[in-house]
Write a protein that holds these residues in place. Sequence first.
Motif, PDB file in Angstrom:
ATOM      1  N   ILE A   1       0.953  -1.065  -0.043  1.00 40.80           N
ATOM      2  CA  ILE A   1      -0.171   0.108   0.126  1.00 40.80           C
ATOM      3  C   ILE A   1       0.675   1.106  -0.029  1.00 40.80           C
ATOM      4  O   ILE A   1       0.543   2.112  -0.756  1.00 40.80           O
ATOM      5  N   GLU A   2       1.837   1.128   0.808  1.00 43.80           N
ATOM      6  CA  GLU A   2       2.930   2.444   0.798  1.00 43.80           C
ATOM      7  C   GLU A   2       3.535   2.623  -0.635  1.00 43.80           C
ATOM      8  O   GLU A   2       3.448   3.730  -1.165  1.00 43.80           O
TER       9      GLU A   2
ATOM     10  N   LYS B   1       0.906   4.400  -2.794  1.00 40.68           N
ATOM     11  CA  LYS B   1       0.742   5.821  -2.224  1.00 40.68           C
ATOM     12  C   LYS B   1       1.998   6.649  -2.883  1.00 40.68           C
ATOM     13  O   LYS B   1       1.810   7.834  -3.518  1.00 40.68           O
ATOM     14  N   SER B   2       3.317   6.021  -2.846  1.00 37.37           N
ATOM     15  CA  SER B   2       4.469   6.696  -3.365  1.00 37.37           C
ATOM     16  C   SER B   2       4.338   6.953  -4.882  1.00 37.37           C
ATOM     17  O   SER B   2       4.516   7.919  -5.188  1.00 37.37           O
TER      18      SER B   2
ATOM     19  N   ALA C   1       1.823   9.725  -5.699  1.00 37.59           N
ATOM     20  CA  ALA C   1       2.205  11.028  -5.525  1.00 37.59           C
ATOM     21  C   ALA C   1       3.408  11.428  -6.444  1.00 37.59           C
ATOM     22  O   ALA C   1       3.374  12.761  -6.974  1.00 37.59           O
TER      23      ALA C   1
ATOM     24  N   ILE D   1      -3.521  12.398  -1.530  1.00 41.28           N
ATOM     25  CA  ILE D   1      -3.925  11.063  -1.150  1.00 41.28           C
ATOM     26  C   ILE D   1      -4.180  11.034   0.118  1.00 41.28           C
ATOM     27  O   ILE D   1      -3.466  11.183   0.949  1.00 41.28           O
TER      28      ILE D   1
ATOM     29  N   LYS E   1      -5.863   8.209   1.866  1.00 39.24           N
ATOM     30  CA  LYS E   1      -5.989   6.882   2.228  1.00 39.24           C
ATOM     31  C   LYS E   1      -5.814   5.874   0.869  1.00 39.24           C
ATOM     32  O   LYS E   1      -6.653   6.086   0.050  1.00 39.24           O
ATOM     33  N   VAL E   2      -5.351   4.751   1.164  1.00 36.62           N
ATOM     34  CA  VAL E   2      -5.008   3.594   0.293  1.00 36.62           C
ATOM     35  C   VAL E   2      -5.356   2.474   0.873  1.00 36.62           C
ATOM     36  O   VAL E   2      -4.561   2.275   1.999  1.00 36.62           O
TER      37      VAL E   2
ATOM     38  N   ILE F   1      -8.947   4.005  -3.160  1.00 36.56           N
ATOM     39  CA  ILE F   1      -8.133   5.131  -2.948  1.00 36.56           C
ATOM     40  C   ILE F   1      -9.050   6.269  -2.735  1.00 36.56           C
ATOM     41  O   ILE F   1      -9.937   6.364  -3.514  1.00 36.56           O
TER      42      ILE F   1
END
Length: 195
Positions: free
Chosen positions: A69-70, A73-74, A77, A85, A87-88, A105
């Motif tokens: 998940i992180e 997100k990255s 971005a 963002i 939350k994912v 998302i």
Amino acid sequence: MLKNLNNKFGKVNVVLANEYIKVYLETAEEHRDMKKLSRQEKIEFYVIRPLSERPFKIVMKGLHRDTDIEEIKSELAIALPELEILKVGQLKKVRTKSPMDIFMIELKKNGHENKIFEFTHFMSLKIKIQNYRKPPGATQFWNCNMFNHSSANCGFQIRCLKCGEDHRTNQCPTTTPQENPKCINCGATGHIASW
């Protein structure tokens, strides 16, 4: 209680709905102040978030179910820096709780959120982006066991689904199924609140 609200916020638009009062406020700032006051005064409440404050939700299909998940997100971005963002999360199968290859998302509404629909490939994979569709039926929050709100908007006391006491259901000393359970929401005998 209504006197205190009127003293704090001026004349408040209030409607009686069964055993609850519905308070309608003009601005998002009043909305936040009402939540703060209710918590300070230990007034039980739940909040229906204004449309302007609700996140923009989409689902992304096509990534492997083990994708971090992180990392999503990255990568988002980097690909779309104008998006915020919030939350994912990964969706899971209802019965087995096993993870699916579908990620939800949440984006902050800022006028650029529709750019995410331009994605056809992400993290070297072909993907599909769709609007998030809430599952049918009422949402039940498992802290207070009442309906149509979530943890972020709940100011009710914790109530056990089995016995109605002020502890979480998974911490209930009652371990055997009850013959004639009592619903903590409607008071009827023969079903529990999640029936």
